[in-house]
Scaffold this active site. Structure first.
Site, PDB file in Angstrom:
ATOM      1  N   LYS A  90      35.927  63.815  34.331  1.00 19.71           N
ATOM      2  CA  LYS A  90      36.268  62.434  34.709  1.00 19.71           C
ATOM      3  C   LYS A  90      37.640  62.100  34.147  1.00 19.71           C
ATOM      4  O   LYS A  90      37.887  62.301  32.957  1.00 19.71           O
ATOM      5  CB  LYS A  90      35.202  61.478  34.135  1.00 19.71           C
ATOM      6  N   GLU A 348      32.723  49.899  32.176  1.00 16.18           N
ATOM      7  CA  GLU A 348      33.750  50.786  31.617  1.00 16.18           C
ATOM      8  C   GLU A 348      33.135  51.964  30.847  1.00 16.18           C
ATOM      9  O   GLU A 348      33.794  52.578  30.007  1.00 16.18           O
ATOM     10  CB  GLU A 348      34.728  49.993  30.740  1.00 16.18           C
TER      11      GLU A 348
END
Ligand code: FAD
Length: 507
Positions: A90, A348
């Protein structure tokens, strides 16, 4: 939270801490077990109680780069961990439709451009933009460009800042194997009662449904939203932040992969919440996070299922939560880690990080010789500061929007945000400046990417940028962009790299 409150509380006489009881075996419980057993296993007796009947929350699949530090601490082999958890890389999060309902930007890891000691890169970019010399802000970030092109490789000297997407259930299982090999004893059973010492208020033992009793010196509450020890037994209140973080519900569903796995999480805003898409090697994790005041569970289910791609592999799983924090995360001989200690919301991907931070803090203040009120006060103070900073960053995404197409977004725009966030917005909006405080998770680049992405363009830039002529500024910006583009073009496709580096065995 008053940092002196814990010091003022009556404490039992300090007694050495040797017997650790971890209540709960989700991501939090097994991260605690792995870390304690690896680093202090020879000094401690560690037991973990979990209930197969209750199970775990089963989500939590996107992470942020500091998780690598945790894995280094455990001396985990990255390939082995990634293959075991079907992980992908990621490089950030792509936010879609958050600003005006028809937009996208990436909040990437790493940095953007090059700073000058007087002024961050954004000032030079703002000057370049004013003169028509600069491209998109994201064009000057290596991670962001690699994410856009779906490319990845390990570069020398930590060249790409990255994290992982992984299967949460497999991650807990992987850490369980690790912990048991380091001496942790797992007890399967349901906790029926938490028994307190009447004089000190400390937890003495847990009683299971089987009537077995588990004694300990220090109890780690990893029982998730139930917070059986810190909340139910010790009655530590929970501070509700839903006036800042409106979403209180989620639905999670897994789908078959369609196309290649991209190296970023997608966060797609809808009328009353947002949807995540997390690509793993063997499937995609999807979910809808929404506000129950604006959307019913049935509407949410229909919306989610209409917006997933690929065959639906599981029945949508409902989760209800209250964003906020536990007023004290350490009271008496109980430390809450994971969802029992608080939950902001998943936007987040900070929750697993907060587990890691709580754990590292505990290691740093480990009460081997006995629990000290000063340690408790310090621990609670640090935990509070840390989570409030993250809260502000998440609130930013909701508040700083131009969307007015639904009551949900109008409410978000109008909300009265924490004073700390108001200040940051004013500072950036008026001057282009952002400063990172000590121990804050999100660096300047994160704030800038999200504030620009959400549509806040500073009115000014630092005068040092005015000292550059057009030619010099163009050369400066283009040399950064050129280097990044050359590097990205040489990276292999993310999917191919994952398959070569850490393919998960077929199951
Ligand atoms: P749980 O997984 O709920 O584990 C609790 C444990 O306690 C279980 O083992 C359970 O069996 C046990 N237990 C409970 N009661 C008893 C009892 N009576 N007796 C015995 N055992 C008991 N975090 C991220 O970092 N990234 C993400 O992308 C992310 N996405 C999320 C999405 C959603 C919708 C939600 C709700 C959370 C998300 N999180 C994310 C948070 C993340 O899932 C959690 O931080 C993480 O899974 C840790 O959970 P936990 O171990 O604290 O709780």
């Amino acid at each position: 939270m008053d940092p002196t409150a814990a010091s003022a509380m009556p404490q039992a006489p300090a007694r050495p801490v040797r017997r650790i009881v971890i209540a709960g075996g989700g991501t939090a419980g097994w991260m605690v077990a792995a870390c304690l057993s690896k680093t202090m296993g020879r000094l401690l007796d560690i037991q973990l109680v979990e209930s197969d009947e209750i199970g775990t929350v089963g989500v939590g699949e996107a992470t942020i780069p500091p998780l690598q530090i945790f894995h280094q601490l455990l001396e985990l082999d990255e390939r082995e961990f990634m293959a075991a958890t079907s992980a992908t890389f990621k490089l950030g999060i792509q936010f879609e439709n958050w600003r005006n309902g028809n937009d996208r930007y990436i909040h990437s890891f790493g940095t953007t451009g090059k700073d000058h000691w007087t002024a961050g890169f954004q000032h030079f970019w703002l000057k370049g933009r004013e003169r028509g010399l600069a491209r998109d802000y994201g064009d000057y970030s290596l991670e962001l460009r690699a994410a856009q092109d779906s490319r990845f490789a390990h570069l020398p000297r930590g060249g790409l800042s990255y994290a992982y997407h992984f299967d949460a259930t497999r991650y807990a299982a992987f850490l369980r194997t690790f912990s048991e090999s380091h001496g942790v004893r797992r007890i399967e059973g349901k906790i029926r009662a938490v028994n307190l010492d009447a004089a000190s208020g400390h937890i003495r033992s847990l009683t299971l449904d089987s009537s077995a009793s588990i004694d300990g010196d220090l109890f780690i509450d990893c029982t998730g939203f139930r917070a059986l020890l810190i909340g139910e037994a010790l009655k530590v209140p929970y501070e509700d932040w839903s006036h800042w973080l409106p979403c209180d519900s989620a639905l999670a569903v897994q789908t078959a992969s369609v196309g290649e796995a991209v190296p970023y999480t997608r966060s797609i805003a809808h009328a009353s919440g947002w949807q995540w898409r997390i690509p793993l090697q063997h499937r995609v994790g999807n979910g809808l996070v929404y506000c129950s005041r604006h959307m019913s569970d049935d509407e949410a289910r229909a919306l989610l299922l209409a917006n997933v791609q690929g065959e639906v592999l599981t029945t949508p799983r409902q989760l209800k939560f209250k964003p906020g924090q536990r007023r004290e995360v350490w009271r008496h001989n109980c430390v809450a880690i994971g969802l029992a200690s608080g939950f902001i919301e998943p936007l987040e991907s900070t929750s697993i990080h907060l587990i890691q931070r709580g754990l590292i803090r505990l290691m740093q203040m480990f009460p081997t010789a006995g629990i000290s009120a000063a340690d408790i006060a310090e621990y609670n103070q640090q935990a509070q500061t840390e989570i409030e900073h993250i809260r502000d960053f998440v609130v930013l995404h909701y508040h700083l929007t131009q969307r007015d197409d639904s009551a949900f977004w109008r409410e978000c725009r109008a909300m009265n945000v924490p004073a700390s966030l108001r200040h940051r917005l004013a500072l950036f909006g008026e001057t282009g400046r952002v400063f990172r405080g000590p121990n804050e998770l999100f660096a300047e680049n994160s704030w800038i990417q999200v504030m620009l992405g959400q549509g806040l363009m500073p009115q000014q830039h630092h005068p040092v940028a005015d000292l550059m002529g057009d030619g010099e500024l163009t050369d400066f910006l283009e040399s950064i962009r050129g280097t990044i583009n050359r590097t990205v073009s040489q990276l292999p496709p993310h999917e191919r790299y994952v398959q070569q580096y850490c393919a998960a065995p077929a199951r």
